[in-house]
Scaffold this active site. Structure first.
Site, PDB file in Angstrom:
ATOM      1  N   HIS A 125      86.642  11.952  25.236  1.00  0.00           N
ATOM      2  CA  HIS A 125      86.914  10.725  24.485  1.00  0.00           C
ATOM      3  C   HIS A 125      86.203   9.574  25.164  1.00  0.00           C
ATOM      4  CE1 HIS A 125      89.040   7.585  22.327  1.00  0.00           C
ATOM      5  NE2 HIS A 125      89.367   8.518  21.470  1.00  0.00           N
ATOM      6  N   ASP A 158      92.196  15.572  18.215  1.00  0.00           N
ATOM      7  CA  ASP A 158      91.776  16.626  17.281  1.00  0.00           C
ATOM      8  C   ASP A 158      92.010  18.031  17.798  1.00  0.00           C
ATOM      9  OD1 ASP A 158      89.153  14.389  16.632  1.00  0.00           O
ATOM     10  OD2 ASP A 158      90.773  14.911  15.248  1.00  0.00           O
TER      11      ASP A 158
HETATM   12  C1  SDX Z   1      87.909  11.092  17.591  1.00  0.00           C
HETATM   13  O1  SDX Z   1      86.628   6.710  19.358  1.00  0.00           O
HETATM   14  C2  SDX Z   1      87.822   7.088  18.969  1.00  0.00           C
HETATM   15  O2  SDX Z   1      88.834   6.488  19.224  1.00  0.00           O
HETATM   16  C3  SDX Z   1      87.770   8.361  18.144  1.00  0.00           C
HETATM   17  C4  SDX Z   1      89.144   8.935  17.764  1.00  0.00           C
HETATM   18  C5  SDX Z   1      89.896   8.017  16.850  1.00  0.00           C
HETATM   19  O3  SDX Z   1      91.129   8.067  16.860  1.00  0.00           O
HETATM   20  O4  SDX Z   1      89.236   7.295  16.044  1.00  0.00           O
HETATM   21  O5  SDX Z   1      89.898   9.143  18.943  1.00  0.00           O
HETATM   22  C6  SDX Z   1      88.988  10.250  17.025  1.00  0.00           C
HETATM   23  O6  SDX Z   1      86.803  11.040  17.112  1.00  0.00           O
HETATM   24  C7  SDX Z   1      88.222  11.955  18.794  1.00  0.00           C
HETATM   25  C8  SDX Z   1      86.945  12.662  19.375  1.00  0.00           C
HETATM   26  C9  SDX Z   1      86.647  13.895  18.479  1.00  0.00           C
HETATM   27  N1  SDX Z   1      85.321  14.469  18.903  1.00  0.00           N
HETATM   28  C10 SDX Z   1      85.254  15.636  19.527  1.00  0.00           C
HETATM   29  O7  SDX Z   1      86.231  16.234  19.966  1.00  0.00           O
HETATM   30  C11 SDX Z   1      83.826  16.158  19.692  1.00  0.00           C
HETATM   31  C12 SDX Z   1      83.610  16.614  21.137  1.00  0.00           C
HETATM   32  N2  SDX Z   1      83.640  15.435  22.022  1.00  0.00           N
HETATM   33  C13 SDX Z   1      82.425  14.761  22.249  1.00  0.00           C
HETATM   34  O8  SDX Z   1      81.344  14.932  21.449  1.00  0.00           O
HETATM   35  C14 SDX Z   1      82.525  13.467  23.044  1.00  0.00           C
HETATM   36  O9  SDX Z   1      83.416  13.674  24.054  1.00  0.00           O
HETATM   37  C15 SDX Z   1      82.911  12.225  22.270  1.00  0.00           C
HETATM   38  C16 SDX Z   1      82.086  12.039  21.042  1.00  0.00           C
HETATM   39  C17 SDX Z   1      84.357  12.281  21.891  1.00  0.00           C
HETATM   40  C18 SDX Z   1      82.723  11.026  23.200  1.00  0.00           C
HETATM   41  O10 SDX Z   1      81.345  10.867  23.369  1.00  0.00           O
HETATM   42  P1  SDX Z   1      80.779   9.893  24.516  1.00  0.00           P
HETATM   43  O11 SDX Z   1      81.823   8.936  24.984  1.00  0.00           O
HETATM   44  O12 SDX Z   1      79.477   9.362  24.021  1.00  0.00           O
HETATM   45  O13 SDX Z   1      80.567  10.887  25.711  1.00  0.00           O
HETATM   46  P2  SDX Z   1      79.215  11.630  26.033  1.00  0.00           P
HETATM   47  O14 SDX Z   1      78.742  12.388  24.815  1.00  0.00           O
HETATM   48  O15 SDX Z   1      78.284  10.636  26.636  1.00  0.00           O
HETATM   49  O16 SDX Z   1      79.694  12.688  27.115  1.00  0.00           O
HETATM   50  C19 SDX Z   1      79.754  12.353  28.494  1.00  0.00           C
HETATM   51  C20 SDX Z   1      79.415  13.646  29.217  1.00  0.00           C
HETATM   52  C21 SDX Z   1      78.091  14.261  28.773  1.00  0.00           C
HETATM   53  O17 SDX Z   1      77.628  15.059  29.829  1.00  0.00           O
HETATM   54  P3  SDX Z   1      76.543  14.418  30.879  1.00  0.00           P
HETATM   55  O18 SDX Z   1      75.375  13.915  30.014  1.00  0.00           O
HETATM   56  O19 SDX Z   1      77.285  13.299  31.583  1.00  0.00           O
HETATM   57  O20 SDX Z   1      76.166  15.574  31.785  1.00  0.00           O
HETATM   58  O21 SDX Z   1      80.408  14.642  28.934  1.00  0.00           O
HETATM   59  C22 SDX Z   1      79.802  15.710  28.209  1.00  0.00           C
HETATM   60  C23 SDX Z   1      78.493  15.198  27.661  1.00  0.00           C
HETATM   61  O22 SDX Z   1      77.564  16.255  27.498  1.00  0.00           O
HETATM   62  N3  SDX Z   1      80.735  16.029  27.129  1.00  0.00           N
HETATM   63  C24 SDX Z   1      81.075  17.252  26.752  1.00  0.00           C
HETATM   64  C25 SDX Z   1      82.033  17.077  25.746  1.00  0.00           C
HETATM   65  N4  SDX Z   1      82.258  15.771  25.545  1.00  0.00           N
HETATM   66  C26 SDX Z   1      81.448  15.122  26.399  1.00  0.00           C
HETATM   67  N5  SDX Z   1      80.648  18.470  27.157  1.00  0.00           N
HETATM   68  C27 SDX Z   1      81.222  19.527  26.542  1.00  0.00           C
HETATM   69  N6  SDX Z   1      82.162  19.439  25.566  1.00  0.00           N
HETATM   70  C28 SDX Z   1      82.594  18.228  25.156  1.00  0.00           C
HETATM   71  N7  SDX Z   1      83.526  18.126  24.226  1.00  0.00           N
END
Ligand code: SDX
Length: 393
Positions: free
Chosen positions: A271, A328
């Site tokens: 998140h 989720d």
């Molecule tokens: C919702 O924003 C909100 O409030 C959203 C929400 C709401 O109520 O409106 O809470 C609802 O959308 C919840 C999130 C649902 N999405 C998912 O579950 C999809 C999986 N999660 C990700 O794609 C990610 O964690 C996000 C989109 C939720 C957050 O993205 P960020 O803040 O841009 O984080 P990032 O992509 O920059 O990740 C940081 C690091 C990265 O690795 P590095 O580049 O630092 O090596 O963490 C890794 C990412 O690759 N990473 C993950 C991961 N989530 C982040 N690696 C594996 N699996 C994951 N789920």
């Protein structure tokens, strides 16, 4: 020139507005709607009461709540001409595509009350939208497998009515299970708002151009559809089913999610704001336990989800990046237990988030400093170059 532009891809450290609606503390895992902790609202309110709180800013009195419920009930039916919209969609149309199309098209039936600066027109549009979204959603489900649309029943509560429109058939009496109603109220409440998330910021962005409420919410629905946002709840269940099909090896999947090349993410994890835990995931997980226990359901998905959570929370990659289950991750287990099909999960997220989107749209229009959202950029393209006539290219 344009003066000094700060670039902040994905707005990680950019505040787009002030807001008095929802407060998040990502470190402490705090979520409050209008100052009230989400845990207390989930334990004591139904979804319509929380809608009122988010949109009008105060917990309603008995009388205010009764008037609000009755006003919404008056708008639950769709204009009969809207039903023919559904004939145009293919049977396997994704219900989020139907939802955003039909919500935007609602504006064509109310062209005399779309002015975002007229409080009376805004008020009736809000009540129409709150009342009609469940009907539009349920119709999209009935359409997908050729069952007749079920009309709303205004003697039922908001959640009872939605469940009967989803699962009743004209040929049989229908009994709404109170456990399902309670679970649905809880799920909708914990999804109701979340400050400037992607879809809410989209609603504000579109609304800032003075687009009408229906057009703004339709844009929010499209943003929510994304698998990185609301679409994650559908992606989680598909992921859990894939793990079960491959023998339930969660460690292998965790390794896959850590490997950037795999392009696989642990859906339902991580998140932008919550860096210790998502308080909504905690509430939903407890509700999962309670509901499955009460219904005496053994859902293999719930077992695999808990195993996956345990594996990830003990893995350096996830711990170091502070990746925890988000809203989720477990919601799909409850949706399944109450019979909601997976392609409708993100539609349920939209139903829950609707009052939040509306509250933010209204707050934006009430702001003295409201301006059209128009960010700048840092240009990285070609410098000036001479035109080349086509014969010389
Ligand atoms: C919702 O924003 C909100 O409030 C959203 C929400 C709401 O109520 O409106 O809470 C609802 O959308 C919840 C999130 C649902 N999405 C998912 O579950 C999809 C999986 N999660 C990700 O794609 C990610 O964690 C996000 C989109 C939720 C957050 O993205 P960020 O803040 O841009 O984080 P990032 O992509 O920059 O990740 C940081 C690091 C990265 O690795 P590095 O580049 O630092 O090596 O963490 C890794 C990412 O690759 N990473 C993950 C991961 N989530 C982040 N690696 C594996 N699996 C994951 N789920």
């Amino acid at each position: 020139g344009t003066g000094y532009i700060t670039l902040d891809e994905g707005y990680v450290n950019t505040g787009s507005t002030t807001s008095a609606i929802t407060y998040l503390d990502g470190e402490a895992g705090i979520l409050r709607y209008r100052g009230y902790p989400i845990e207390e609202l989930a334990a004591n309110c139904d979804f319509v009461e929380v809608m009122y709180l988010l949109i009008y800013g105060e917990l309603p009195t008995e009388e205010q709540l009764t008037n609000f419920r009755n006003s919404i009930r008056r708008h639950t039916m769709l204009h009969e001409d809207m039903r023919s919209f559904y004939d145009g969609f293919p049977r396997d149309a994704h219900p989020m595509a139907i939802l955003s199309s039909v919500v935007s098209a609602l504006s064509t039936f109310y062209q005399d009350s779309l002015d975002p600066h007229d409080p009376q027109q805004v008020e009736v549009s809000i009540h129409r939208l709150l009342a009609k979204l469940p009907t539009i959603a349920a119709y999209s489900y009935k359409k997908s497998f050729g069952q007749p649309f079920i009309y709303p029943q205004n003697d039922l509560s908001y959640c009872e009515n939605f469940l009967q429109m989803m699962f009743a058939v004209p040929s049989e009496p229908f009994h709404v299970d109170p456990d399902f109603v309670d679970a649905l109220n809880l799920l909708l409440i914990v999804h109701a708002d979340h400050e400037q998330n992607c879809s809410t910021s989209t609603v504000r962005m579109v609304g800032s151009a003075d687009a009408n409420l229906f057009a703004s919410i339709s844009a929010g629905i499209s943003a929510l559809w994304g698998p990185l946002h609301g679409g994650a709840n559908e992606a989680v269940v598909n992921m859990l089913e894939e793990i079960i099909e491959n023998g339930g090896d969660v460690d292998k999947y965790v390794e896959l999610a850590k490997d950037k090349q795999s392009k696989v993410r642990l859906m339902g994890f991580g998140h932008r704001v919550y860096k210790n835990f998502d308080p909504r995931a905690t509430i939903i997980k407890k509700a999962c336990d309670r509901l499955l226990d009460k219904l005496d359901i053994k859902d293999p998905l719930f077992d695999v989800a808990q195993k996956l959570e345990h594996a990830a929370l003990n893995d350096e990659y996830f711990v170091q990046r502070k990746l925890y289950p988000n809203v989720d991750f477990y919601s799909g287990v409850i949706y399944r237990a109450i019979g909601i099909p997976v392609q409708m999960f993100t539609v349920l997220f939209a139903m829950g988030r609707l009052p939040g989107w509306i509250a933010h749209w209204k707050e934006m229009h009430g702001s003295k400093t409201k301006r059209i959202c128009r960010p700048r950029q840092v240009y990285t393209g070609e410098t000036k170059r001479e035109f080349i006539p086509i014969e010389k290219r």
